[in-house]
Scaffold this active site. Structure first.
Site, PDB file in Angstrom:
ATOM      1  N   GLU A   1       0.813  -1.217   0.000  1.00 38.82           N
ATOM      2  CA  GLU A   1       0.000   0.000   0.000  1.00 38.82           C
ATOM      3  C   GLU A   1       0.844   1.264   0.000  1.00 38.82           C
ATOM      4  OE1 GLU A   1      -0.704  -2.660   1.792  1.00 38.82           O
ATOM      5  OE2 GLU A   1      -2.758  -3.207   1.275  1.00 38.82           O
TER       6      GLU A   1
ATOM      7  N   HIS B   1     -10.858  -5.237   9.642  1.00 36.72           N
ATOM      8  CA  HIS B   1     -11.503  -5.081   8.328  1.00 36.72           C
ATOM      9  C   HIS B   1     -12.889  -4.445   8.427  1.00 36.72           C
ATOM     10  CE1 HIS B   1      -8.440  -8.053   7.290  1.00 36.72           C
ATOM     11  NE2 HIS B   1      -8.685  -7.888   6.013  1.00 36.72           N
TER      12      HIS B   1
HETATM   13  C1  LIG Z   1      -2.119  -4.449   4.349  1.00 34.67           C
HETATM   14  C2  LIG Z   1      -3.075  -5.381   3.675  1.00 34.67           C
HETATM   15  N1  LIG Z   1      -3.296  -5.243   2.355  1.00 34.67           N
HETATM   16  C3  LIG Z   1      -4.165  -6.068   1.730  1.00 34.67           C
HETATM   17  C4  LIG Z   1      -4.834  -7.026   2.412  1.00 34.67           C
HETATM   18  C5  LIG Z   1      -5.846  -7.934   1.711  1.00 34.67           C
HETATM   19  N2  LIG Z   1      -5.289  -9.274   1.578  1.00 34.67           N
HETATM   20  C6  LIG Z   1      -5.548 -10.222   2.474  1.00 34.67           C
HETATM   21  S1  LIG Z   1      -4.719 -11.613   2.178  1.00 34.67           S
HETATM   22  C7  LIG Z   1      -4.007 -10.976   0.785  1.00 34.67           C
HETATM   23  C8  LIG Z   1      -3.070 -11.806  -0.027  1.00 34.67           C
HETATM   24  C9  LIG Z   1      -1.900 -12.216   0.789  1.00 34.67           C
HETATM   25  O1  LIG Z   1      -1.034 -12.965   0.027  1.00 34.67           O
HETATM   26  P1  LIG Z   1       0.167 -13.742   0.696  1.00 34.67           P
HETATM   27  O2  LIG Z   1       0.913 -12.830   1.617  1.00 34.67           O
HETATM   28  O3  LIG Z   1       0.940 -14.390  -0.370  1.00 34.67           O
HETATM   29  O4  LIG Z   1      -0.545 -14.816   1.619  1.00 34.67           O
HETATM   30  P2  LIG Z   1      -1.485 -16.026   1.177  1.00 34.67           P
HETATM   31  O5  LIG Z   1      -2.906 -15.507   1.135  1.00 34.67           O
HETATM   32  O6  LIG Z   1      -1.029 -16.493  -0.143  1.00 34.67           O
HETATM   33  O7  LIG Z   1      -1.335 -17.040   2.267  1.00 34.67           O
HETATM   34  C10 LIG Z   1      -4.430  -9.671   0.591  1.00 34.67           C
HETATM   35  C11 LIG Z   1      -4.028  -8.810  -0.521  1.00 34.67           C
HETATM   36  C12 LIG Z   1      -4.601  -7.116   3.792  1.00 34.67           C
HETATM   37  N3  LIG Z   1      -5.260  -8.012   4.539  1.00 34.67           N
HETATM   38  N4  LIG Z   1      -3.699  -6.319   4.392  1.00 34.67           N
END
Ligand SMILES: Cc1ncc(C[n+]2csc(CCOP(=O)(O)OP(=O)(O)O)c2C)c(N)n1
Lengths: 344, 336
Positions: free
Chosen positions: B73, B142
């Site tokens: 972000e 959230h």
């Molecule tokens: C700061 C922030 N930005 C966006 C999100 C929304 N979000 C939740 S999980 C996710 C993907 C995360 O990917 P990764 O770190 O690879 O973990 P995975 O879901 O693959 O286990 C996103 C974009 C969030 N929760 N927090």
């Protein structure tokens, strides 16, 4: 959870049991969510079991972990109680956070589980802090941060690794590369072949291991833990793995095909470990089935109890904000109560 | 005061659609109108955004204009600030307002101060769309309603639509504005439907509130989801209490004139906004009315909001803390 030695037969069986427990728990959680039983969002760990189990098996009971929005597997691997986890998924009073946290925020600080986390990338700085405590107090504990491939793009994890490296803290940074951050593939988020190359920038060791192989993860973390307690500083480990389910339950997954998923399933962490143990004579097929049935019964029981458990008293919504009493909250709470709610 | 730009030509057609569709239509129209406009955020492309607001746009406009980002972000908010300062018009999607904390440096010290600090030499045409509010069991990280934070900060325009129509009109004005505009969308409203003008020039001036329903006994100034709930409540109370309902729409600038005019007529005010009660949007609205219509008030101003707590996960707890029509009704009962 006490460290288990995957080099022994008992340790191997225990690792298999924990992986199976995670799969059964999350399969159930997915079902319950699909049935409209669980509020909120649910992110399942199915497919990635070897990472959480291999890593936590290499940790001692007093060690710390930080987790992610996909935290059920980490909780189970760290030895948290299935009943209280399920209760939390339901938002019941006997859940780990008394219903305030839910799936994305399960924590048990006493067990060294510093929290699942709804903010991507927020865990590693917390682990750096836990490692700092350990260093300051001269303890032998280690802090391990689980985070996703997507989180590697977050600035705060780099600040956390830099601090840990510069201060030589007993920390382990473990990225679970499940190939996607939500719907975006890892190649579109990073200009790296292996995420473990990140380590070079901080002059700490970095490895990529097969995250579908519980033994490989165990060995890498064990080595990293040894470095940490020997005051040799942090290690960065990348475990290559795959999530079988959508990012969250209900995800339509336009970003991949069933064939992609099947390809990874051929190398399923639980199946392949089980076969290895059967081939080695560590466990028989029927012992395995018994184990599975036993776990399934435990999970069903936990789900049943959670469903029947009580919701928290609505008044508890105003508790836990501060250590001190804040008159405003009580006053506003009173003003906002429209059900003629009793005085507190 | 005049609030909405009348269509310059042709009949003013409307169509019933959801808030989600209204927002998407606004983006589509502005993407068509101006090549400098682009959308940037996590999974806004093929995935279509977690609330499916940008769904399908990447097929029409391509990956350069509907741009997926890594989960960073601060990085992409900062990039939007730089892009805006150099001649483009980014529309940034921050999936949940709670994540604004992750990129607040870029917002507070870079975006909001840029023009002022540089002696008015730069423009900052950034639009930030983000989602707020509880009601989905999404728990504390959230479900927050943070618009007061950003409305409070000098250099930021902040709006929060309460109807599908407002969602379209405000977003279009935001994208056309040369200043940073934050559009706070309440995620519990995406499915809410209403008539939305199809005119491509339909915009709502930033800084204007709208009287959605006229009444004589009490003014309810509401935001977001509470606008619809207050309108339904006003229907219910009709014959008994005559409730005037205003959609605040713009948090900053604040349309003091419309508020004052209404309170001068009704003499009573309820402020309903799903944010913590202390030091917030409620306080600002109340102060503006006190400063300008104190002698018209027949009863103490009432606030409806969240009792300074975070939004808990359990349905039993979440329901308790979220304000709704019953709370507005209780507030009206206290003063009418
Ligand atoms: C700061 C922030 N930005 C966006 C999100 C929304 N979000 C939740 S999980 C996710 C993907 C995360 O990917 P990764 O770190 O690879 O973990 P995975 O879901 O693959 O286990 C996103 C974009 C969030 N929760 N927090």
């Amino acid at each position: 959870m006490v460290a288990i030695n995957i080099e022994t037969e008992d340790g191997q069986k225990e690792a298999l049991r924990r992986m199976l427990t995670i799969r059964a728990f999350d399969t159930k959680a997915g079902e319950l969510f699909g049935d409209g039983e669980l509020p909120g969002f649910v992110h399942l760990y199915i497919g990635e079991e070897a990472v959480g189990v291999g890593a936590c098996a290499a940790l001692e009971e007093d060690d710390y972990i930080t987790s992610t929005h996909r935290g059920h597997g980490h909780c189970i691997a760290k030895g948290l109680d299935l009943e209280r986890m399920m209760a939390e998924l339901y938002g019941k009073a006997n859940g780990y956070c008394n219903g305030k946290g839910g799936s994305m925020h399960i924590a048990d600080v006493d067990a060294g589980m510093l929290g699942a986390n709804g903010i991507v990338g927020a865990g590693p700085p917390l682990a750096t802090g836990a490692a700092l405590t350990s260093q300051v107090k001269g303890e032998d504990t280690v802090a391990l941060a689980f985070f996703g491939d997507g989180a590697v793009a977050q600035g705060q994890i780099h600040e956390a690794i830099n601090l840990a490296a510069t201060w030589n803290l007993p920390a382990v940074f473990l990225v679970e590369n499940n190939q996607f951050g939500e719907g975006t593939p890892v190649e579109k988020q990073h200009n790296l072949q292996n995420l473990s190359e990140t380590a070079e920038a901080y002059n700490i060791p970095g490895f990529t291991v097969d995250g579908m192989d519980v033994t490989a993860v165990f060995e890498a973390v064990k080595e990293a833990r040894k470095r940490a307690v020997d005051r040799e500083g942090p290690t960065f480990i990348e475990a290559d793995t795959y999530r079988y389910r959508g990012h969250f339950e209900g995800d339509q997954q336009p970003y991949r095909t069933d064939e992609d998923i099947d390809l990874w399933k051929e190398n399923d962490a639980i199946e392949s470990f089980k076969e290895r143990l059967i081939d080695a004579g560590t466990i028989t097929e029927s012992e395995f089935e018994e184990m599975e049935a036993d776990i399934s019964a435990q999970v069903e029981e936990a789900a049943k109890n959670a469903k029947e458990a009580d919701y928290p008293d609505p008044n508890e919504a105003y508790d836990d904000m501060f250590n001190a009493t804040v008159p405003e909250i009580d006053g506003f709470a009173q003003q906002m109560r429209t059900d003629g709610g009793e005085d507190r | 005061m005049s609030t909405e730009s009348a269509p310059s030509s042709g009949p003013s057609q409307t169509e019933e659609m959801t808030v989600r569709e209204a927002i998407r239509l606004a983006m589509r129209e502005e993407l068509d109108r101006d090549d400098d406009v682009f959308v940037i955020g996590e999974d806004v492309g093929e995935f279509g955004g977690v609330f499916e607001v940008t769904s399908g746009l990447v097929d029409e406009y391509g990956e350069d204009r509907i741009r997926d980002t890594p989960i960073s972000e601060a990085g992409f908010m900062g990039a939007a600030v730089g892009a805006a300062a150099t001649g483009t018009r980014p529309v940034v999607e921050i999936m949940f307002a709670d994540f604004l904390g992750v990129c607040s440096e870029q917002i507070i010290n870079q975006m909001a101060k840029n023009r002022y600090m540089f002696g008015g030499k730069t423009e900052m045409p950034v639009t930030v769309r983000t989602t707020e509010g509880g009601g989905m069991g999404a728990a504390s990280q959230h479900s927050g309603t943070l618009h007061t934070w950003f409305a409070h900060f000098p250099g930021i325009i902040a709006v929060a639509p309460g109807t599908p129509r407002a969602a379209k009109g405000l977003l279009k004005s935001a994208i056309r504005s040369d200043d940073p505009v934050f559009v706070f969308e309440n995620k519990a409203m995406y499915e809410q439907t209403g008539e939305v003008p199809l005119d491509e020039d339909y915009t709502i001036p930033l800084g204007t509130a709208k009287v959605e329903r006229e009444g004589d006994d009490v003014t309810v100034v509401a935001t977001q989801r509470l606008v619809g709930e207050s309108l339904d409540l006003a229907d219910e109370l009709a014959g008994e209490t005559s409730v005037e309902v205003i959609d605040l729409r713009s948090l900053y600038p604040l349309d003091t004139d419309t508020l004052v005019e209404s309170v001068n007529k009704t003499g009573r005010l309820v402020i309903a906004d799903e944010s913590p009660l202390s030091y917030g949007t409620h306080a600002e609205v109340a102060t503006r009315v006190m400063e300008n219509a104190f002698f018209s008030l027949d009863a103490p101003i009432q606030r409806v909001g969240v009792a300074d707590v975070h939004i808990p996960f359990s349905p039993a707890l979440e329901e308790e803390v979220l304000p709704d029509a019953d709370d507005v009704k209780a507030a009206i009962d206290r003063i009418v």
